[in-house]
Design a protein around this motif. Structure first.
Motif, PDB file in Angstrom:
ATOM      1  N   MET A 133       0.840  -1.212   0.000  1.00  0.00           N
ATOM      2  CA  MET A 133       0.000   0.000   0.000  1.00  0.00           C
ATOM      3  C   MET A 133       0.865   1.249   0.000  1.00  0.00           C
ATOM      4  N   ARG A 134       1.852   1.280   0.901  1.00  0.00           N
ATOM      5  CA  ARG A 134       2.719   2.466   1.001  1.00  0.00           C
ATOM      6  C   ARG A 134       3.454   2.730  -0.305  1.00  0.00           C
ATOM      7  N   ALA A 135       3.723   1.678  -1.071  1.00  0.00           N
ATOM      8  CA  ALA A 135       4.420   1.827  -2.356  1.00  0.00           C
ATOM      9  C   ALA A 135       3.454   2.112  -3.508  1.00  0.00           C
ATOM     10  N   GLY A 136       2.150   2.150  -3.227  1.00  0.00           N
ATOM     11  CA  GLY A 136       1.170   2.437  -4.263  1.00  0.00           C
ATOM     12  C   GLY A 136       0.970   1.301  -5.258  1.00  0.00           C
ATOM     13  N   LEU A 137       1.188   0.063  -4.833  1.00  0.00           N
ATOM     14  CA  LEU A 137       1.132  -1.071  -5.752  1.00  0.00           C
ATOM     15  C   LEU A 137      -0.226  -1.768  -5.817  1.00  0.00           C
ATOM     16  N   ILE A 138      -1.106  -1.536  -4.866  1.00  0.00           N
ATOM     17  CA  ILE A 138      -2.363  -2.277  -4.820  1.00  0.00           C
ATOM     18  C   ILE A 138      -3.385  -1.644  -5.758  1.00  0.00           C
ATOM     19  N   ASP A 139      -3.965  -2.490  -6.605  1.00  0.00           N
ATOM     20  CA  ASP A 139      -4.942  -2.042  -7.594  1.00  0.00           C
ATOM     21  C   ASP A 139      -6.377  -2.216  -7.124  1.00  0.00           C
ATOM     22  N   GLU A 140      -6.597  -3.158  -6.205  1.00  0.00           N
ATOM     23  CA  GLU A 140      -7.955  -3.460  -5.760  1.00  0.00           C
ATOM     24  C   GLU A 140      -7.942  -3.882  -4.294  1.00  0.00           C
ATOM     25  N   TYR A 141      -8.933  -3.406  -3.575  1.00  0.00           N
ATOM     26  CA  TYR A 141      -9.123  -3.773  -2.170  1.00  0.00           C
ATOM     27  C   TYR A 141     -10.467  -4.479  -2.043  1.00  0.00           C
ATOM     28  N   THR A 142     -10.460  -5.667  -1.477  1.00  0.00           N
ATOM     29  CA  THR A 142     -11.687  -6.410  -1.235  1.00  0.00           C
ATOM     30  C   THR A 142     -11.762  -6.680   0.263  1.00  0.00           C
ATOM     31  N   VAL A 143     -12.740  -6.076   0.906  1.00  0.00           N
ATOM     32  CA  VAL A 143     -12.879  -6.203   2.353  1.00  0.00           C
ATOM     33  C   VAL A 143     -14.181  -6.933   2.646  1.00  0.00           C
ATOM     34  N   VAL A 144     -14.066  -8.049   3.367  1.00  0.00           N
ATOM     35  CA  VAL A 144     -15.227  -8.826   3.783  1.00  0.00           C
ATOM     36  C   VAL A 144     -15.404  -8.547   5.271  1.00  0.00           C
ATOM     37  N   THR A 145     -16.392  -7.700   5.584  1.00  0.00           N
ATOM     38  CA  THR A 145     -16.591  -7.213   6.949  1.00  0.00           C
ATOM     39  C   THR A 145     -17.584  -8.093   7.695  1.00  0.00           C
ATOM     40  N   HIS A 146     -17.130  -8.602   8.848  1.00  0.00           N
ATOM     41  CA  HIS A 146     -17.961  -9.433   9.709  1.00  0.00           C
ATOM     42  C   HIS A 146     -18.531  -8.566  10.827  1.00  0.00           C
ATOM     43  N   PRO A 147     -19.793  -8.777  11.192  1.00  0.00           N
ATOM     44  CA  PRO A 147     -20.441  -7.931  12.192  1.00  0.00           C
ATOM     45  C   PRO A 147     -20.021  -8.304  13.619  1.00  0.00           C
ATOM     46  N   VAL A 148     -18.793  -7.969  13.942  1.00  0.00           N
ATOM     47  CA  VAL A 148     -18.257  -8.229  15.272  1.00  0.00           C
ATOM     48  C   VAL A 148     -17.227  -7.148  15.589  1.00  0.00           C
ATOM     49  N   LEU A 149     -17.160  -6.762  16.840  1.00  0.00           N
ATOM     50  CA  LEU A 149     -16.135  -5.830  17.322  1.00  0.00           C
ATOM     51  C   LEU A 149     -15.221  -6.625  18.245  1.00  0.00           C
ATOM     52  N   VAL A 150     -13.908  -6.585  17.990  1.00  0.00           N
ATOM     53  CA  VAL A 150     -12.976  -7.352  18.824  1.00  0.00           C
ATOM     54  C   VAL A 150     -12.096  -6.449  19.694  1.00  0.00           C
ATOM     55  N   GLY A 151     -12.093  -5.156  19.435  1.00  0.00           N
ATOM     56  CA  GLY A 151     -11.412  -4.216  20.302  1.00  0.00           C
ATOM     57  C   GLY A 151      -9.914  -4.115  20.163  1.00  0.00           C
ATOM     58  N   GLY A 152      -9.316  -4.878  19.296  1.00  0.00           N
ATOM     59  CA  GLY A 152      -7.869  -4.820  19.113  1.00  0.00           C
ATOM     60  C   GLY A 152      -7.402  -6.015  18.308  1.00  0.00           C
ATOM     61  N   GLY A 153      -6.110  -6.055  18.032  1.00  0.00           N
ATOM     62  CA  GLY A 153      -5.544  -7.137  17.238  1.00  0.00           C
ATOM     63  C   GLY A 153      -4.700  -6.578  16.110  1.00  0.00           C
ATOM     64  N   THR A 154      -4.691  -7.277  14.994  1.00  0.00           N
ATOM     65  CA  THR A 154      -3.930  -6.852  13.821  1.00  0.00           C
ATOM     66  C   THR A 154      -4.837  -6.035  12.911  1.00  0.00           C
ATOM     67  N   PRO A 155      -4.495  -4.758  12.669  1.00  0.00           N
ATOM     68  CA  PRO A 155      -5.367  -3.924  11.839  1.00  0.00           C
ATOM     69  C   PRO A 155      -5.331  -4.344  10.361  1.00  0.00           C
ATOM     70  N   LEU A 156      -6.468  -4.215   9.704  1.00  0.00           N
ATOM     71  CA  LEU A 156      -6.579  -4.503   8.275  1.00  0.00           C
ATOM     72  C   LEU A 156      -5.647  -3.615   7.472  1.00  0.00           C
ATOM     73  N   ARG A 182     -15.818  -4.097  -2.618  1.00  0.00           N
ATOM     74  CA  ARG A 182     -14.649  -4.152  -3.502  1.00  0.00           C
ATOM     75  C   ARG A 182     -14.419  -2.752  -4.057  1.00  0.00           C
ATOM     76  N   TYR A 183     -13.188  -2.306  -3.955  1.00  0.00           N
ATOM     77  CA  TYR A 183     -12.809  -0.975  -4.418  1.00  0.00           C
ATOM     78  C   TYR A 183     -11.629  -1.069  -5.372  1.00  0.00           C
ATOM     79  N   ALA A 184     -11.652  -0.260  -6.409  1.00  0.00           N
ATOM     80  CA  ALA A 184     -10.510  -0.121  -7.322  1.00  0.00           C
ATOM     81  C   ALA A 184      -9.754   1.138  -6.937  1.00  0.00           C
ATOM     82  N   THR A 185      -8.448   1.058  -6.999  1.00  0.00           N
ATOM     83  CA  THR A 185      -7.615   2.224  -6.715  1.00  0.00           C
ATOM     84  C   THR A 185      -7.766   3.222  -7.855  1.00  0.00           C
ATOM     85  N   ARG A 186      -8.002   4.462  -7.497  1.00  0.00           N
ATOM     86  CA  ARG A 186      -8.116   5.534  -8.479  1.00  0.00           C
ATOM     87  C   ARG A 186      -6.706   5.952  -8.854  1.00  0.00           C
TER      88      ARG A 186
END
Length: 188
Positions: A133-156, A182-186
């Protein structure tokens, strides 16, 4: 040029794993699992960081041999074994299952792979994806969001380090209130 896709399951509060690398919140419905299988069948190359590699390689090499495996799980396991993989790690000594180990500059190798010919590449693991991401290489982001809050851990999204415009390409709802976006990078 190949497309680089970052796709992961995530909690509503934005984590790919809960504290202690707990993934218990992410058990997919049969419909969601079948969707992930379709996604993986379109990918020509899988890129993993060490932690996700250890999770995937601890189960999927023999996932089709489990007595309670569904037809989709059998297909997923077979596809996982057959799909070429690159694992980025400075601590692993070796990898198997049609994977090669890269110890050097992950961003340079991802850019090299992306610039070649072929089908889509999926990057998995929040830390590895964060570097891409920091290098600007990702063309598409697909996030499958589950309806749960865990309060911490490894961020997406590890610190992206840059503003990135996105265009919504697709949404889909799955059983249990799970939502895929699903999102395409502009570009430009």
């Amino acid at each position: 040029m190949r497309r680089l896709v970052y796709g992961m399951n995530a909690t509503l509060d934005g984590f790919v794993s809960a504290p202690g690398d707990d993934l218990g919140w992410s058990a997919p419905s049969d419909e969601l699992f079948a969707w992930w299988l379709d996604e993986e069948l379109r990918v020509d190359l899988l890129l993993y960081g060490r932690r996700l590699w250890e999770t995937m390689s601890s189960y999927w090499p023999t996932g089709d041999e489990h007595p309670d495996a569904t037809a989709a799980q059998v297909d997923f396991a077979r596809n996982w074994r057959e799909t070429p993989k690159v694992v980025f790690s400075s601590t692993l000594e070796r990898v198997g299952w049609d994977a090669r180990l890269v110890r050097g500059d992950a961003v340079a190798e991802i850019a090299r792979l992306r610039s070649g010919d072929g089908g889509p590449i999926r990057v998995g693991g929040a830390t590895l994806a964060g570097a891409a991401m920091r290098a600007g290489l990702i063309d598409e982001y697909t996030v499958v969001t589950h309806p749960v809050l865990v309060g911490g851990g490894t961020p997406l999204f590890a610190a992206a380090g840059r503003r990135t415009g996105l265009d919504l390409v697709e949404t889909r709802t799955f059983p249990g209130g799970v939502v895929m976006t699903r999102y395409a990078t502009r570009r430009g």
